[in-house]
Design a protein around this motif. Structure first.
Motif, PDB file in Angstrom:
ATOM      1  N   GLU A  87     -52.055 -19.653   9.720  1.00 19.62           N
ATOM      2  CA  GLU A  87     -53.340 -19.374   8.970  1.00 19.62           C
ATOM      3  C   GLU A  87     -53.987 -20.644   8.616  1.00 19.62           C
ATOM      4  O   GLU A  87     -55.066 -20.453   8.514  1.00 19.62           O
ATOM      5  CB  GLU A  87     -52.475 -19.370   7.347  1.00 19.62           C
ATOM      6  CG  GLU A  87     -51.636 -17.790   7.090  1.00 19.62           C
ATOM      7  CD  GLU A  87     -52.500 -16.576   7.578  1.00 19.62           C
ATOM      8  OE1 GLU A  87     -53.660 -16.719   6.882  1.00 19.62           O
ATOM      9  OE2 GLU A  87     -52.073 -15.739   8.130  1.00 19.62           O
ATOM     10  N   ARG A  88     -53.617 -21.754   8.748  1.00 25.91           N
ATOM     11  CA  ARG A  88     -54.358 -22.854   8.907  1.00 25.91           C
ATOM     12  C   ARG A  88     -55.441 -22.752   9.979  1.00 25.91           C
ATOM     13  O   ARG A  88     -56.639 -22.970   9.830  1.00 25.91           O
ATOM     14  CB  ARG A  88     -53.562 -24.073   9.108  1.00 25.91           C
ATOM     15  CG  ARG A  88     -54.443 -25.535   8.794  1.00 25.91           C
ATOM     16  CD  ARG A  88     -53.228 -26.638   8.704  1.00 25.91           C
ATOM     17  NE  ARG A  88     -53.888 -27.710   8.815  1.00 25.91           N
ATOM     18  CZ  ARG A  88     -54.313 -28.454   9.558  1.00 25.91           C
ATOM     19  NH1 ARG A  88     -54.041 -28.417  10.715  1.00 25.91           N
ATOM     20  NH2 ARG A  88     -55.037 -29.919   9.189  1.00 25.91           N
ATOM     21  N   LYS A 110     -58.470 -20.691  10.109  1.00 24.77           N
ATOM     22  CA  LYS A 110     -59.799 -21.263   9.252  1.00 24.77           C
ATOM     23  C   LYS A 110     -60.518 -22.211  10.074  1.00 24.77           C
ATOM     24  O   LYS A 110     -61.591 -22.654   9.658  1.00 24.77           O
ATOM     25  CB  LYS A 110     -59.148 -21.875   8.007  1.00 24.77           C
ATOM     26  CG  LYS A 110     -58.444 -20.889   7.219  1.00 24.77           C
ATOM     27  CD  LYS A 110     -57.666 -21.691   5.958  1.00 24.77           C
ATOM     28  CE  LYS A 110     -56.994 -20.808   4.847  1.00 24.77           C
ATOM     29  NZ  LYS A 110     -56.330 -21.572   3.994  1.00 24.77           N
ATOM     30  N   SER A 126     -63.110 -23.795  12.301  1.00 24.85           N
ATOM     31  CA  SER A 126     -64.416 -23.420  12.738  1.00 24.85           C
ATOM     32  C   SER A 126     -65.317 -24.809  13.385  1.00 24.85           C
ATOM     33  O   SER A 126     -64.577 -25.833  13.470  1.00 24.85           O
ATOM     34  CB  SER A 126     -65.289 -23.247  11.372  1.00 24.85           C
ATOM     35  OG  SER A 126     -65.538 -24.535  10.772  1.00 24.85           O
ATOM     36  N   SER A 184     -65.387 -27.484  10.600  1.00 22.47           N
ATOM     37  CA  SER A 184     -64.091 -28.191  10.680  1.00 22.47           C
ATOM     38  C   SER A 184     -63.637 -29.062  11.637  1.00 22.47           C
ATOM     39  O   SER A 184     -62.812 -30.146  11.472  1.00 22.47           O
ATOM     40  CB  SER A 184     -63.145 -27.080  10.009  1.00 22.47           C
ATOM     41  OG  SER A 184     -62.733 -26.235  11.301  1.00 22.47           O
TER      42      SER A 184
END
Length: 333
Positions: free
Chosen positions: A187-188, A191, A193, A196
Motif C-alpha cells: 500500500e505504501r 503511493k 510518485s 515522493s
C-alpha cells in the motif's frame, strides 16, 4: 492580477496534471528507458519458474584480466552505475552489471521467496554462465547487503569487496523499528510518485541538496510507477522491502574473509522503516559516520574511506572523485 480562490485551485490542479502528463511512463520491466550500454538477458529457472535477469557486460578495449561486478541498490538500477562502468572499462576491467530479479529490467515474479542468499545464487549463476570464476564485488545501498551475502556464500569467487554506503549497517528491528506487513509495504509503494521519490532522496540521501543531474534517476524510478505495470513494480518492491528489513547481515561482518573497502558518504541518513519508529529511535538511526566506523572495525582488515561532503550515492554525486577512489581501492588484486 488578483485570482479568486476557486480559480487559483483550478490553476494549480491543471498545473499538477500537466506536470504529471509531462513525466515519463515506463513498462514494468523499465521498457522505454535506455541504458548506457546494450542490455543482455540471462534466462534461468528459479523456484520452479522461468525468469530473466537483465545485465550489462562491458568489455574493455585493453583487458587487464580482471572483472568487476556492480550491484545496484533498492532504489537504483544497473544504469545508475554509468560513470563507474566507463571508468572501470577504461582501466581495463570487464564490467558486469545485473538488474536483480524483481528490479528494473529483470523479471518481477508475483510469487518469489526473496532472500539475499537467493539473489547471491542468481548472481553467481549469471557469472558462471559468463565463465567468470572470480570477480571484485561492488555493492551500493541494498547492493551492499547483497555483496556481503555473496562474499559470505562464495568467498573463493570474491576477489575483494567494496561496499558503497551500504544499508544494513544496523538491525532496524532490533533498534526498535516496528515490523510492517507485506500488504502494508505494498500500500505504501502504490503511493510512490515522482515527487515522493525526489523528496525522499533529497531529504535522506543528499542532506537537503539537489542537483539537476539527479532528475534522470527520479524519472527512471517514477516512470515505472507511472506506467501500466505499477502494481507489479509496487508488489516486487514490497516483497524486497520485507527481505531487507528481516534479513540483517550486520551480525556476520566478523566472518567476512575477503579484502573489504567501505566507502561512506557522511551525509547519508538512510534507515529502513524510520517513518514508523518512535521519534527518539528515528533520531538515532542512519548515523552513517558512526555506522561506517563500526562496520570497518567489525570486518577483519577493512579499509574505510569517508566522504565528508557526500551522501548516500557518492558515485552519482561526485563521479570523478568516486571513480578515482574506486580504482585505487581495487588496483591491487
Amino acid at each position: 492580477m488578483k485570482i479568486a480562490y476557486p480559480a487559483l485551485a483550478a490553476l494549480l490542479a491543471f498545473s499538477a496534471v500537466a506536470h504529471a502528463e509531462s513525466m515519463p511512463r515506463y513498462g514494468a520491466r523499465l521498457e522505454g528507458f535506455d541504458y548506457p550500454r546494450p542490455v543482455q538477458t540471462f534466462a534461468f529457472t528459479s523456484q520452479a519458474q522461468p525468469l530473466e535477469m537483465a545485465y550489462l557486460d562491458v568489455a574493455p578495449a585493453k583487458p587487464n584480466g580482471r572483472t568487476v561486478v556492480l550491484l545496484h541498490g533498492k532504489n537504483f538500477c544497473a544504469a545508475t552505475w554509468e560513470s563507474a562502468i566507463e571508468a572501470l572499462a577504461g582501466a581495463g576491467f570487464r564490467v558486469v552489471v545485473p538488474d536483480q530479479i524483481g528490479f528494473c529490467k529483470s523479471s518481477k515474479p508475483q510469487r518469489y521467496q526473496y532472500s539475499f542468499g537467493q539473489l547471491a545464487a542468481n548472481t553467481r549463476a549469471l557469472l558462471a554462465r559468463l565463465d567468470i570464476d572470480r570477480a571484485v564485488i561492488v555493492g551500493h545501498s541494498m547492493g551492499g547487503m547483497l555483496a556481503t551475502r555473496y562474499a559470505l556464500q562464495y568467498p573463493a569467487s570474491t576477489e575483494r569487496m567494496v561496499l558503497v554506503n551500504p544499508i544494513g549497517l544496523e538491525d532496524w528491528k532490533a533498534e526498535g523499528v516496528p515490523w510492517r506487513s507485506i500488504d502494508a509495504w505494498y500500500e505504501r509503494e502504490l503511493k510512490t510518485s515522482f515527487d515522493s521519490i525526489r523528496d525522499y532522496q533529497r531529504t535522506v540521501y543528499y542532506s537537503g541538496d539537489w542537483k539537476p543531474a539527479y532528475e534522470q534517476w527520479v524519472g527512471m524510478l517514477g516512470g515505472m510507477y507511472a506506467g501500466d505495470g505499477r502494481e507489479a513494480v509496487a508488489w516486487s518492491q514490497a516483497l524486497t522491502s520485507d527481505m531487507v528489513f528481516n534479513q540483517p547481515v550486520v551480525y556476520e561482518f566478523p566472518r567476512i574473509a575477503v579484502p573489504t573497502t567501505l566507502f561512506i558518504g557522511q551525509k547519508d541518513r538512510t534507515a529502513i522503516g524510520k517513518d514508523l519508529a518512535a521519534a527518539d529511535v528515528a533520531k538515532r538511526l542512519g548515523d552513517y559516520p558512526a555506522l561506517g566506523r563500526r562496520a570497518a572495525a567489525a570486518i577483519p582488515g577493512a579499509t574505510l574511506v569517508e566522504f565528508a561532503d557526500l551522501g548516500h550515492s557518492p558515485q552519482v554525486e561526485d563521479p570523478a572523485r568516486f571513480n578515482a577512489d574506486l580504482l585505487k581501492a581495487i588496483s591491487v588484486p
